[in-house]
Motif scaffolding. Structure first.
Motif, PDB file in Angstrom:
ATOM      1  N   LEU A 141     -24.818 -36.305 -38.206  1.00  0.00           N
ATOM      2  CA  LEU A 141     -23.556 -36.867 -38.058  1.00  0.00           C
ATOM      3  C   LEU A 141     -23.666 -37.671 -36.604  1.00  0.00           C
ATOM      4  O   LEU A 141     -24.124 -37.058 -35.810  1.00  0.00           O
ATOM      5  CB  LEU A 141     -22.550 -35.599 -38.006  1.00  0.00           C
ATOM      6  CG  LEU A 141     -22.381 -35.284 -39.270  1.00  0.00           C
ATOM      7  CD1 LEU A 141     -21.509 -33.730 -39.092  1.00  0.00           C
ATOM      8  CD2 LEU A 141     -21.235 -36.090 -40.258  1.00  0.00           C
TER       9      LEU A 141
ATOM     10  N   THR B 164      -6.762 -42.811 -46.252  1.00  0.00           N
ATOM     11  CA  THR B 164      -7.214 -41.779 -45.571  1.00  0.00           C
ATOM     12  C   THR B 164      -8.313 -41.170 -46.751  1.00  0.00           C
ATOM     13  O   THR B 164      -7.997 -40.408 -47.707  1.00  0.00           O
ATOM     14  CB  THR B 164      -6.215 -40.731 -45.529  1.00  0.00           C
ATOM     15  OG1 THR B 164      -4.855 -41.099 -44.777  1.00  0.00           O
ATOM     16  CG2 THR B 164      -6.599 -39.331 -44.884  1.00  0.00           C
TER      17      THR B 164
ATOM     18  N   PRO C  76     -17.786 -38.579 -42.619  1.00  0.00           N
ATOM     19  CA  PRO C  76     -16.426 -38.271 -43.201  1.00  0.00           C
ATOM     20  C   PRO C  76     -15.236 -38.060 -42.191  1.00  0.00           C
ATOM     21  O   PRO C  76     -14.220 -38.042 -42.561  1.00  0.00           O
ATOM     22  CB  PRO C  76     -16.660 -36.907 -43.941  1.00  0.00           C
ATOM     23  CG  PRO C  76     -18.411 -36.800 -44.065  1.00  0.00           C
ATOM     24  CD  PRO C  76     -18.765 -37.796 -42.987  1.00  0.00           C
ATOM     25  N   GLY C  77     -15.555 -37.493 -41.065  1.00  0.00           N
ATOM     26  CA  GLY C  77     -14.635 -37.119 -40.122  1.00  0.00           C
ATOM     27  C   GLY C  77     -13.401 -38.258 -39.736  1.00  0.00           C
ATOM     28  O   GLY C  77     -12.428 -38.019 -39.263  1.00  0.00           O
ATOM     29  N   LEU C  78     -14.221 -39.598 -39.849  1.00  0.00           N
ATOM     30  CA  LEU C  78     -12.954 -40.446 -39.690  1.00  0.00           C
ATOM     31  C   LEU C  78     -11.996 -40.673 -40.920  1.00  0.00           C
ATOM     32  O   LEU C  78     -10.922 -41.067 -40.518  1.00  0.00           O
ATOM     33  CB  LEU C  78     -13.682 -42.017 -39.551  1.00  0.00           C
ATOM     34  CG  LEU C  78     -14.739 -42.251 -38.443  1.00  0.00           C
ATOM     35  CD1 LEU C  78     -15.341 -43.491 -38.579  1.00  0.00           C
ATOM     36  CD2 LEU C  78     -14.006 -41.952 -37.008  1.00  0.00           C
ATOM     37  N   LYS C  79     -12.431 -40.083 -41.974  1.00  0.00           N
ATOM     38  CA  LYS C  79     -11.501 -40.112 -43.064  1.00  0.00           C
ATOM     39  C   LYS C  79     -10.913 -41.423 -43.449  1.00  0.00           C
ATOM     40  O   LYS C  79      -9.812 -41.672 -43.124  1.00  0.00           O
ATOM     41  CB  LYS C  79     -10.228 -39.135 -42.892  1.00  0.00           C
ATOM     42  CG  LYS C  79      -9.690 -38.620 -44.060  1.00  0.00           C
ATOM     43  CD  LYS C  79     -10.602 -37.764 -45.162  1.00  0.00           C
ATOM     44  CE  LYS C  79     -10.039 -37.342 -46.278  1.00  0.00           C
ATOM     45  NZ  LYS C  79     -10.796 -36.365 -47.044  1.00  0.00           N
TER      46      LYS C  79
ATOM     47  N   LEU D  12     -19.271 -31.577 -35.806  1.00  0.00           N
ATOM     48  CA  LEU D  12     -18.680 -31.189 -36.742  1.00  0.00           C
ATOM     49  C   LEU D  12     -17.137 -31.689 -37.218  1.00  0.00           C
ATOM     50  O   LEU D  12     -16.480 -31.825 -38.189  1.00  0.00           O
ATOM     51  CB  LEU D  12     -18.490 -29.722 -36.918  1.00  0.00           C
ATOM     52  CG  LEU D  12     -19.899 -28.808 -37.350  1.00  0.00           C
ATOM     53  CD1 LEU D  12     -19.673 -27.391 -37.256  1.00  0.00           C
ATOM     54  CD2 LEU D  12     -20.550 -29.429 -38.490  1.00  0.00           C
ATOM     55  N   ALA D  13     -16.856 -32.699 -36.023  1.00  0.00           N
ATOM     56  CA  ALA D  13     -15.674 -32.948 -36.099  1.00  0.00           C
ATOM     57  C   ALA D  13     -15.803 -34.436 -36.895  1.00  0.00           C
ATOM     58  O   ALA D  13     -14.880 -35.087 -37.404  1.00  0.00           O
ATOM     59  CB  ALA D  13     -15.122 -33.695 -34.542  1.00  0.00           C
ATOM     60  N   LEU D  14     -16.868 -34.916 -37.240  1.00  0.00           N
ATOM     61  CA  LEU D  14     -17.398 -36.007 -38.118  1.00  0.00           C
ATOM     62  C   LEU D  14     -17.767 -35.488 -39.627  1.00  0.00           C
ATOM     63  O   LEU D  14     -17.843 -36.510 -40.248  1.00  0.00           O
ATOM     64  CB  LEU D  14     -18.587 -36.634 -37.408  1.00  0.00           C
ATOM     65  CG  LEU D  14     -18.262 -37.403 -36.018  1.00  0.00           C
ATOM     66  CD1 LEU D  14     -19.478 -38.062 -35.356  1.00  0.00           C
ATOM     67  CD2 LEU D  14     -17.113 -38.419 -36.180  1.00  0.00           C
ATOM     68  N   GLN D  15     -17.860 -34.251 -39.751  1.00  0.00           N
ATOM     69  CA  GLN D  15     -18.000 -33.720 -41.065  1.00  0.00           C
ATOM     70  C   GLN D  15     -16.475 -33.946 -41.931  1.00  0.00           C
ATOM     71  O   GLN D  15     -15.536 -33.867 -41.292  1.00  0.00           O
ATOM     72  CB  GLN D  15     -18.448 -32.300 -41.004  1.00  0.00           C
ATOM     73  CG  GLN D  15     -18.835 -31.669 -42.420  1.00  0.00           C
ATOM     74  CD  GLN D  15     -19.851 -32.396 -43.310  1.00  0.00           C
ATOM     75  OE1 GLN D  15     -19.414 -33.456 -44.048  1.00  0.00           O
ATOM     76  NE2 GLN D  15     -21.125 -32.010 -43.301  1.00  0.00           N
TER      77      GLN D  15
ATOM     78  N   LEU E  20      -3.202 -40.601 -33.530  1.00  0.00           N
ATOM     79  CA  LEU E  20      -3.913 -39.353 -33.976  1.00  0.00           C
ATOM     80  C   LEU E  20      -3.392 -39.234 -35.357  1.00  0.00           C
ATOM     81  O   LEU E  20      -4.028 -38.755 -36.230  1.00  0.00           O
ATOM     82  CB  LEU E  20      -3.654 -38.082 -33.271  1.00  0.00           C
ATOM     83  CG  LEU E  20      -4.200 -38.287 -31.769  1.00  0.00           C
ATOM     84  CD1 LEU E  20      -3.784 -36.840 -31.057  1.00  0.00           C
ATOM     85  CD2 LEU E  20      -5.814 -38.524 -31.879  1.00  0.00           C
TER      86      LEU E  20
ATOM     87  N   SER F 191      -6.494 -34.314 -44.010  1.00  0.00           N
ATOM     88  CA  SER F 191      -6.328 -35.319 -43.048  1.00  0.00           C
ATOM     89  C   SER F 191      -7.527 -35.533 -42.259  1.00  0.00           C
ATOM     90  O   SER F 191      -8.294 -34.743 -42.089  1.00  0.00           O
ATOM     91  CB  SER F 191      -5.059 -35.087 -42.288  1.00  0.00           C
ATOM     92  OG  SER F 191      -3.940 -35.242 -43.350  1.00  0.00           O
ATOM     93  N   ALA F 192      -7.708 -36.674 -41.521  1.00  0.00           N
ATOM     94  CA  ALA F 192      -8.770 -36.968 -40.491  1.00  0.00           C
ATOM     95  C   ALA F 192      -9.116 -35.680 -39.613  1.00  0.00           C
ATOM     96  O   ALA F 192      -8.398 -35.507 -38.823  1.00  0.00           O
ATOM     97  CB  ALA F 192      -8.406 -38.189 -39.584  1.00  0.00           C
ATOM     98  N   ASN F 193     -10.333 -35.384 -40.011  1.00  0.00           N
ATOM     99  CA  ASN F 193     -10.989 -34.276 -39.078  1.00  0.00           C
ATOM    100  C   ASN F 193     -11.263 -34.467 -37.627  1.00  0.00           C
ATOM    101  O   ASN F 193     -10.764 -33.710 -36.804  1.00  0.00           O
ATOM    102  CB  ASN F 193     -12.226 -33.932 -39.807  1.00  0.00           C
ATOM    103  CG  ASN F 193     -12.793 -32.636 -39.484  1.00  0.00           C
ATOM    104  OD1 ASN F 193     -12.077 -31.544 -39.108  1.00  0.00           O
ATOM    105  ND2 ASN F 193     -13.949 -32.249 -39.564  1.00  0.00           N
ATOM    106  N   LEU F 194     -11.477 -35.819 -37.417  1.00  0.00           N
ATOM    107  CA  LEU F 194     -11.748 -36.017 -35.754  1.00  0.00           C
ATOM    108  C   LEU F 194     -10.494 -35.856 -34.967  1.00  0.00           C
ATOM    109  O   LEU F 194     -10.310 -35.384 -33.915  1.00  0.00           O
ATOM    110  CB  LEU F 194     -12.168 -37.360 -35.730  1.00  0.00           C
ATOM    111  CG  LEU F 194     -12.302 -38.087 -34.419  1.00  0.00           C
ATOM    112  CD1 LEU F 194     -13.341 -37.141 -33.480  1.00  0.00           C
ATOM    113  CD2 LEU F 194     -12.926 -39.436 -34.437  1.00  0.00           C
ATOM    114  N   SER F 195      -9.187 -36.444 -35.637  1.00  0.00           N
ATOM    115  CA  SER F 195      -8.034 -36.053 -34.929  1.00  0.00           C
ATOM    116  C   SER F 195      -7.758 -34.564 -34.795  1.00  0.00           C
ATOM    117  O   SER F 195      -7.183 -34.490 -33.686  1.00  0.00           O
ATOM    118  CB  SER F 195      -6.856 -36.903 -35.889  1.00  0.00           C
ATOM    119  OG  SER F 195      -6.974 -38.308 -35.970  1.00  0.00           O
TER     120      SER F 195
ATOM    121  N   LEU G 109      -9.665 -33.458 -31.901  1.00  0.00           N
ATOM    122  CA  LEU G 109      -9.054 -34.021 -30.523  1.00  0.00           C
ATOM    123  C   LEU G 109      -7.927 -33.185 -30.355  1.00  0.00           C
ATOM    124  O   LEU G 109      -7.582 -32.898 -29.220  1.00  0.00           O
ATOM    125  CB  LEU G 109      -8.772 -35.367 -30.551  1.00  0.00           C
ATOM    126  CG  LEU G 109     -10.045 -36.512 -30.860  1.00  0.00           C
ATOM    127  CD1 LEU G 109      -9.719 -37.643 -30.994  1.00  0.00           C
ATOM    128  CD2 LEU G 109     -11.007 -36.120 -29.645  1.00  0.00           C
TER     129      LEU G 109
END
Lengths: 424, 424
Positions: free
Chosen positions: A39, A102, A255-258, B59-62, B257, B283-287, B290
């Motif tokens: 990642l 999304t 995937p985390g950017l979705k 993992l925020a990007l998984q 976000l 929904s977007a995991n990165l958001s 954060l």
């Protein structure tokens, strides 16, 4: 609850995930997650720094628009053109024809919602991506299936099905043909070049009273490890009329950017945008600004290269371990890309969650996705239960050999060849 | 296209946005966007650094999960409890009852989708948040309205309406009551404490054959500038049975976000999760990662304080300018929070997009949202056209006085008092 909610089932995979969580030490080839060690944390952290270093970057935190960031949609036109090996203008689309969503799942959902009333028909390969066929069922669509072979969806069978539906006066209910054209989930198989043209021709030919679309899901496209890169079905649709092409940042980047993106005909875009306006009036703007930076800076391209290298290694390890330890009588696909191989057991084996093989694999400490989750009934109403999907995306490199050994022991036991159980 | 797509109209605001883009120098009080100079770029950049500084941060990007990041849902339980001034356990909910969505709009959409079939009834205030009433119409619901006064939605009128529907044997079609309980969009008005209890009591009392929910939209809750903080309607629903409470990071922190969160009864959660599984499976995991950091680090709290200070200033400037320059015979609300004031013109003025006032404002270089966009027909089928919404969220502080002067000149001209046109 609404009729739609009543039609909407718990996804079968939920039960698998729950079982996995309650089995410590399990080696899972089930979930379609990506390689965690790969990642791109550093790359996204750097992109964030670059975005916010500019005063304009704070606009990444404002509301975006329903279709998505214009500069990103522009960059994605160029990105797709590069993958196709020809300018977008020759394929009849530009940035206005691209929607950011999304993940590509949202786009597939919106397209189904825009086109389908309960009782409408979608034609899909058997097997197909089960999350989406579940979505189609929830919307009330009938999913009619055609078989696959080494060249992907059997397009001649699509033709026969359309003919039959025409004769039965049901053609008006057929709204689209769903096809994962590159390294399909779950089989790993790719639609051949010839069949790409043929599928589009069929859609055109049968678009008489109304348009029948090809919805091309190309989520795995960029994760190609061998062989020649193929153009999309979309690329042959010169006036952007009969095909929808969905791609994503999830599989080739993170995937985390979705974040997914879709090229579609302008009239469909208009309908889909109105629906998306009601769903969320635009996906996460921050993800879009980051994606734009990642494309422009080259970080995206470098990450795709890294992932291809890593997944090639994992695929090779998996296929070699299978060859070395699976008992005789079992077949599997040799994917040139994507994250999956598809295993076919002898006809008398039931791979389902209540069958012997699944229980024995779990007892050994290995998990797969039963093939029946991805199967609709065939033309005779039968569901094939002798397949299983193995994903080499998330499983750790160092666990692949041991995981396959566990599968092999369970298979050997189920096939009544206890003496080979220790071979792997 | 599907029946749903056919029901789904272009949102009226699109036309306004297009006009705004084609009018250089325009001062817009129209779009419900937030203050751009206050967008927390530094804070989000710092949060990103902190998230990715830890190995677990990648993992925020998984992929995330469909309901959303467990630790964030836990943190939001504590956050809501603090706003309510009592522990969540006393209100009958915990982290399992919280859903993270792509803005609170997605949650409102999913709840409507889970509960409504075409022809079902939703009760809402008149006026209401027009994006959502548009969504309800797209789903095929009938939106029946009750008037508002200084204490918010007239709950006694909700009671009378329910009684009437009961007598007409239509109670079975009533699925929920939609209420923006804090600093409503578009009026800026807040539901009084007493009416909060009364509305919940009504929902309980009429939940006979089936449950009638209160869907409480609290998007503006944290942007309170004066007065006493009120508990939510939800807080009186001790067993988490009759109310849904939606909140968001968009208004009190940053829209980019695109993160909303909702507390809902467990049985509804189960339905909504299945639907969201089909929409986007999370929904977007990165958001979400954060947002968790921003809550934990205190950056969220500090940003809310900053925004409250800034918006208080803007509200005061706007109200003072209106008092100083609007011609007589015009009334407006004094919002204690949120981003809007609601202006009532004399009865003979049509504020609509084809009326004189709108054209004159545009000619002067100022834009508002016509009140009719937010109005459903009243009990007599009439739509009130003498209101307009002014938003002080996005307009620059230094433009407020001039923007109000332009509105005042247009109003003065339309009211036939040309001699006062220059007063502002």
């Amino acid at each position: 609850v609404s009729a739609k909610a009543a039609r909407t089932c718990e996804p079968p995979i939920s039960d698998l995930i729950a079982r996995a969580l309650h089995t410590p030490g399990l080696i899972s080839f089930a979930a379609g997650l990506v390689d965690e060690e790969m990642l791109p944390a550093k790359e996204v952290a750097a992109a964030t720094r670059r975005v916010f270093a500019k005063a304009s970057g704070r606009l990444a935190l404002q509301y975006g628009t329903t279709p998505g960031l214009p500069a990103l949609r522009q960059a994605l036109v160029a990105h797709i053109a590069k993958l196709e090996g020809q300018p977008a203008a020759r394929m009849g689309f530009d940035a206005d024809d691209i929607l950011l969503t999304t993940g590509s799942q949202q786009s597939l959902y919106l397209i189904a919602e825009a086109l389908l009333d309960p009782g409408d028909i979608v034609i899909a390969a058997n097997p197909s991506y089960f999350v989406y066929t579940g979505t189609l069922a929830s919307i009330g669509a009938r999913v009619l299936t055609v078989p696959m072979d080494e060249q992907g969806m059997q397009v001649a069978e699509v033709g026969r099905l359309l003919q039959k539906l025409d004769a039965a006066n049901e053609l008006s209910r057929v709204k689209f043909i769903y096809c994962t054209s590159f390294f399909q989930n779950p089989t790993g198989l790719t639609l051949s070049l010839r069949r790409r043209r043929e599928l589009l021709d069929l859609a055109r030919r049968y678009s008489r009273g109304h348009r029948i679309l090809v919805v091309e899901d190309a989520a795995y496209r960029e994760l190609q490890y061998d062989g020649r890169a193929l153009p999309s079905i979309k690329s042959f649709d010169r006036a952007n009329q009969y095909t929808v092409l969905t791609q994503t940042f999830s599989k080739p980047f993170a995937p985390g950017l979705k974040l997914g993106y879709t090229v579609m005909p302008p009239d469909l875009m208009q309908q889909v945008l109105r629906l998306k306006g009601n769903h969320d009036f635009g996906s996460a703007n921050l993800s879009q600004w980051l994606a734009l930076d990642l494309l422009r800076s080259g970080a995206y391209r470098r990450q795709v290269q890294k992932l291809k290298k890593q997944y090639t290694r994992k695929r090779d390890l998996l296929l070699r371990a299978m060859r070395d330890s699976f008992p005789p009588g079992i077949q599997w696909t040799m994917p040139q890309g994507g994250l999956y191989t598809w295993v076919t057991m002898p006809a008398n084996v039931d791979t389902g969650p209540n069958g012997q093989l699944f229980a024995r694999c779990l007892a050994q400490g290995a998990l797969y996705v039963p093939g029946e989750y991805a199967y609709g009934p065939d033309a005779h109403g039968q569901i094939d239960r002798r397949h299983l999907r193995l994903c080499f995306g998330q499983v750790r490199t160092r666990d692949i050999k041991e995981g396959v050994a566990r599968l092999a022991r369970a298979m050997t036991a189920v096939l009544g060849k206890g003496e080979e159980a220790g071979r792997g």
